[in-house]
Motif scaffolding. Structure first.
Motif, mmCIF file in Angstrom:
data_model
loop_
_atom_site.group_PDB
_atom_site.id
_atom_site.type_symbol
_atom_site.label_atom_id
_atom_site.label_comp_id
_atom_site.label_asym_id
_atom_site.label_seq_id
_atom_site.Cartn_x
_atom_site.Cartn_y
_atom_site.Cartn_z
ATOM 1 N N LEU A 6 0.852 -1.188 0.000
ATOM 2 C CA LEU A 6 0.000 0.000 0.000
ATOM 3 C C LEU A 6 0.884 1.232 0.000
ATOM 4 O O LEU A 6 1.764 1.379 0.861
ATOM 5 N N ALA A 30 -1.438 -1.326 -4.264
ATOM 6 C CA ALA A 30 -2.582 -0.429 -4.156
ATOM 7 C C ALA A 30 -2.067 0.957 -3.823
ATOM 8 O O ALA A 30 -1.127 1.105 -3.031
ATOM 9 N N PHE A 43 -4.132 -0.474 -8.950
ATOM 10 C CA PHE A 43 -5.359 -0.484 -8.161
ATOM 11 C C PHE A 43 -5.366 0.752 -7.263
ATOM 12 O O PHE A 43 -4.479 0.936 -6.425
ATOM 13 N N VAL A 62 -8.299 -2.657 0.407
ATOM 14 C CA VAL A 62 -7.050 -3.294 -0.015
ATOM 15 C C VAL A 62 -6.979 -4.721 0.500
ATOM 16 O O VAL A 62 -6.563 -5.644 -0.216
ATOM 17 N N GLN A 65 -9.064 -6.928 -1.722
ATOM 18 C CA GLN A 65 -8.530 -7.097 -3.074
ATOM 19 C C GLN A 65 -7.201 -7.836 -3.107
ATOM 20 O O GLN A 65 -6.972 -8.687 -3.978
ATOM 21 N N HIS A 66 -6.324 -7.500 -2.166
ATOM 22 C CA HIS A 66 -4.946 -7.998 -2.227
ATOM 23 C C HIS A 66 -4.491 -8.770 -1.001
ATOM 24 O O HIS A 66 -3.379 -9.298 -0.983
#
Length: 234
Positions: A6, A30, A43, A62, A65-66
């Motif tokens: 991130l 992200a 993303f 996040v 998604q990840h």
């Protein structure tokens, strides 16, 4: 192994260069952004880092998604330069809230998952101004100096969980943030560097990539200057 990364303020400048470096090595990246559009191919999560509720929602997105954030690059920041005697109170607070308290909000939100995983990397983007000071930047320098004390204290809190916390301190880097620097100020800063030139966002990103790597497992509570030799001794 692909990691969940991130990067706050990852839609331009150093943040975007760093995001691209991690994406190129196969990580799940992200980026947060407060305005505009997310970078193509990455993303993006719209987030105002000064709002703890927005940060919580972004980190959860996040996570969905990840997976839980394993590498945090806290890069979101603003400048509102002015001599202190002429600076509006709101401009001082806005810079502190975005640059420093925003970093605190994001770090607090990702720490729990890192502690559970017993592994993590946090890298905070400070500035040479936070070490050496700069005229017209009492707010910015204060926010970046506070980040160093915060990161070093956090490193002591989480180190036993194999989480490292470091600070990168760039000097004059060719990004949109320095486009309004006066020629006189630019010449002064360049005159302080050993290399005699400004740096690039990619050169900062390379240092961040190292600090997030397994090879940097014994580097924590550090403040790494990427200044071309400016500020030596600070």
């Amino acid at each position: 192994m692909s990691r969940s990364v991130l990067i706050t303020g990852g839609n331009r400048g150093i943040g975007l260069a760093t995001a691209r470096v991690f994406a190129a090595q196969g990580d799940k990246v992200a980026v947060t952004y407060r305005s505009g559009e997310p970078p193509e191919g990455l993303f993006g999560v719209r987030c105002d880092v000064t709002d703890p509720a927005a940060v919580k929602a972004a980190v959860e997105e996040v996570r969905i998604q990840h997976g839980p954030v394993e590498v945090l690059v806290s890069n979101a920041g603003i400048t509102r330069d002015q001599l202190l005697v002429a600076m509006e109170d709101e401009d001082f607070r806005a810079v502190m809230e975005t640059n420093f308290l925003g970093a605190v909000n994001v770090a607090k939100e990702v720490t729990t998952d890192m502690v559970k995983a017993r592994w993590g990397r946090m890298i905070f983007m400070s500035s040479m101004s936070g070490m050496a000071g700069a005229p017209g930047q009492t707010n910015y320098a204060a926010s970046k100096a506070a980040m160093i004390g915060f990161a070093r204290s956090l490193a002591r809190e989480v180190g036993r969980r194999r989480i490292t916390v470091n600070v990168v301190s760039p000097g004059l880097i060719e990004t949109d943030m320095v486009k309004d620097v006066t020629d006189a100020r630019r010449d002064f800063v360049l005159g302080q560097t050993a290399l005699g030139r400004a740096g690039t966002a990619e050169e900062v990103a390379a240092v961040v990539r190292f600090l997030a790597s397994d090879e940097a497992a014994y580097v924590t509570a550090g403040v790494i200057p990427v200044t071309g030799g400016a500020g030596v001794g600070h």
